[in-house]
Design a protein around this motif. Sequence first.
Motif: not given
Length: 490
Positions: A21, A24, A26-27, A85, A127, A129, A168, A171-172, A216
């Motif tokens: 995380l 960057g 993965t979220i 997060a 998910h 941030r 983001f 990716r989401k 990333w």
Amino acid sequence: MSDLIFINTALCLPFPDVEALLQGRTIAAIPQTFIQPGRSFALYPSATSINLLTDEQHYKSNFLIVIQNVYTQLSSETVWIKAWAKCELCQILDNSESLEALSQLTIWQKKALQQILLQRQYIFIAHLRVYLLSNPIGIPVNPQGQFMGLPNPVRASTTLPVLGDRIFAQRKHQLENRQPPLHPELEELQSALASLGITNPAAKELDDDIKIFFGWSSNKLINEPDPDLAWIKDIAKLGNRSKQEDEGKNNYQAGTDFENVVRDSLDFLGFTVDRTHKGGAGGLDLFCSQPYPLFGECKAGKKIPNDTAVQLLNLGSLHRLDVFNQAVKLIIGPGEPTNQLKDAATVHRMAIINPETLEKLVKLQKNYRNSVDLFKLKEYLKPGQSDEEVEKYIDQIYASINLRSQIIKTVKELSEQDNQSLESILQRFTVTEIRVHYNVTHNPKLTDEGVHDLLIELSSPLTGYLGRIKGNDWRSDHFYFLHDLLISPR
């Protein structure tokens, strides 16, 4: 303005998950229970895990390679919380879910996800941030289930997001809809480069570029001070020597310092420097064999001696006369050359530049790697004083970079014209739409063909500032925003 909040709790996750995380990569996180969207918390990296599988069975091998050197930072007494997060979405997955698709988008192996389903019957995919803390917080090791209270509230803001808004959102959207990764081969290459980059600067450079392409890592990476390149700011200083600066040094040592930094400079610009030529009494200061022959003479002090052109002529001719006659001949030294020296340099087709000009070229190459085209530079190394000509070339490069930055900004502005829904964030635009929007506020005006050429360059996998959806012909190509091109101060 950035949002400022105070956080009292931390979500405990396995150390590799938190590291992914933070990087960057993965979220997604797998909490033990459902997390309400909108909830904020710090990220507590736990060295223990409830997983029944080993790390080698749980995580993808390419990810373990990347974080293997980070494992050594774990402490048995103190946990360092580096980020917080906000949960943007929490999905509940069961056996009907395609775990293969989920595995492709995360750091976990398919069999690890299957094992979690056997344990819990459901998988919760949060998910997240993620935002970095300006100062990491050290707390005693004391995991207490999924959420734990912090000894003191953590002051957190949104000024340091790991991923930008646009990246983001993409990716989401990709994770939520199980869309496959776009460049799995590049991910494999990056993993291999990550371990090589520890000892190989070229591998690290390409590794950084790929991470920026994937989102990333921030574009700001290219502007962070690199201690290995600190010598660049000393090029002009070493060329413009004074008795005060040379205290404790003889003239030979001071001159050698400048010769060394000039060799490093030309090597950094892309020349192949022959290190057997090291100047000294009766020796040639500088010879480059590729991409074309270049003979050089370096002079540190307050001015360049009048006989420097003759000295370079004699020493260069001794090397190999046929090569010398066709080669670029360069004198690098301080001050304004005398008329006698300029006349001699013009007759023998030698270019003269100051250390300040060389420093500007190297700084440009540092800020925008491979921006200096050595064959184009050759055209501006005119006989006689060439600083003004080389400055023209530097200005052209900056103008070219600025144009590309404006094209990227145009695509970004188009995507921000509508509301901030996910659909508008992912909006794509034709060449004509981009050209029209650009021409409204910029001169000179561009054509569709010229804009398309720039868009193709900026959407290359090696640049990654824009994305491209290929159409039936070039006019039906569509482009979308990925990253800003940051303009560094000159």
